[in-house]
Write an enzyme that holds these catalytic residues in place. Sequence first.
Site, short mmCIF file in Angstrom:
data_model
loop_
_atom_site.label_atom_id
_atom_site.label_comp_id
_atom_site.label_asym_id
_atom_site.label_seq_id
_atom_site.Cartn_x
_atom_site.Cartn_y
_atom_site.Cartn_z
CG MET A 157 -1.72 -1.26 1.33
SD MET A 157 -2.96 -1.45 -0.05
CE MET A 157 -3.92 0.03 0.12
CB THR A 198 -7.65 0.49 3.98
OG1 THR A 198 -8.84 1.36 3.30
CG2 THR A 198 -6.49 0.31 3.03
CB SER B 102 -4.21 0.29 8.24
OG SER B 102 -5.61 1.19 8.52
CB CYS B 103 -2.11 2.60 3.74
SG CYS B 103 -0.62 1.94 4.25
CB VAL B 104 -5.97 5.90 2.33
CG1 VAL B 104 -6.49 6.59 3.63
CG2 VAL B 104 -4.69 6.18 1.64
#
Lengths: 410, 104
Positions: A157, A198, B102-104
């Site tokens: 990511m 996410t 946590s990422c998008v």
Amino acid sequence: MKKVLILGAGTAGTIMANRLLRKLDKKDWTITVVDQHPKHYYQPGFLFIPFEMYTEEDVTRNKTDFLPKNVEYIQEIIEIIEPEKNRVKLQNGKSIEYHILIIATGTNIVPGEVDGLLNSSWGENAFDFYTVEGSVALAKRLKGWKGGKLVVHIAEMPIKCPVAPLEFTFLADWYFSKKGIRDDVEIKYVTPLSGAFTKPRASGVLSHLLENKNVNLVPDFNIMHVDGSAKKLVSFDEKEVDYDILVSIPTNMGDSVIERSGMGDELNYIPTHKHTLQSKAHENIFVLGDATDLPSSKAGSVAHFEAEILTENILHFIRNKPLKEDFDGHANCFIESGFGKGFLIDFNYDVEPVEGKFPLPIIGPMALLKESRMNHFGKLAFKWIYWNVLLRGWPIPMITAQMTKLGKKL
Amino acid sequence: MATKNIAGVDVNVNEEGYLTDHSQWTREIGEAIAKEEGIELTESHWKVMEFLQKEVKENGALPTIRRLTKSGVVDTKTLYQLFPDGPMKKASKIAGLEKPASCV
């Protein structure tokens, strides 16, 4: 005359050129757009090509069809940005000086960043669907496939359109069911995240959906390399996943011109103020769309909402007024879930996707974070809206740049 | 917010056991959290954690794994050997930093 220079004529740059032309005083300002590619792709449509729902022609237009006549368009590779000199050099040796620079150079997949991926019969057994070439090659491969192990794999990511790999997986389940070979296809969804998505509430709903569709979720998988001869993925902690066909979502990085110009982070994304869209390093440089380092989704809807706020801020900047801190990270994404149904999610920096109705509270007609046929038709209708409304820089009725909490079950 | 007694000191922690106030962190507390996580700390572990602490101090945010490995402090393979199953989550916890978003 003063110049606004826009780098990139994708979704973000094209919307911005259209909007600014209507707002800037033509006596004082000219607008120039530079992009190296002649074609404008409707990127959300790449998803449908492997399953023969769209063709390459359906998603391809000329960039110049969407740029107004009064905007100068130069098709050329950008050599380097020189912020200290307010100048951009092109590969053909020409230089362009600017008063205001808007960088909308986007993000690209970089398969070479995943060890072994390009040596793993890339284009034969390993594919992407983030380029038109990739999705067309994948369509050919899937067409004659009799079954086996299909692995959808996210390398790391952030990626452009973080819901697309899930949509691909749902559509694959539908496609193989229609062909009558679903029982012969094992589908695995391999991700470095701890769940399907996410954001926690949406991740729960979507993980459950994977399970219902008999897709094996392999979470927390951090890829070390692809072993093309043994057809397997190997993680840093020595987990392995076998495949017959690998659908890879490789590392995403900002354009190489950002690296050449020394303006990006380790993934070539430009440090950008998350509410004003001004670059952190230079006050006359603004960044739009996937090129930013913002903690928002890399998606066309985000670029569209940003463009509305950035237009205001460019005008404020010209008039020496303080910039508005109005961008809230708003994203709005359809999620195809197969069998003619879809989801819709609406969220921003602070509010994760939740259930509710959209765009009108209670009435909808679209349901948030719930599967419905209406959402699927919304997704299909969106292609027309994209070409005819969104790229032209017109607002979409009832949909605002800032996210509304009305109608949401928070 | 909960408090937890780690290495004989009461510190503020969140529901996952991450320190919420880095000023309360000491090397002894780090050692104790590492033990809970089943990790025996070596010089290589400390190098990684000191880099994370330096980055947070200077940039206000944890670096990405890519930034960490590019810095030359550690390579990715070794990082996973040092902190198995989610190196950033574990290293930041032991180093008394926030959990990586946590990422998008």
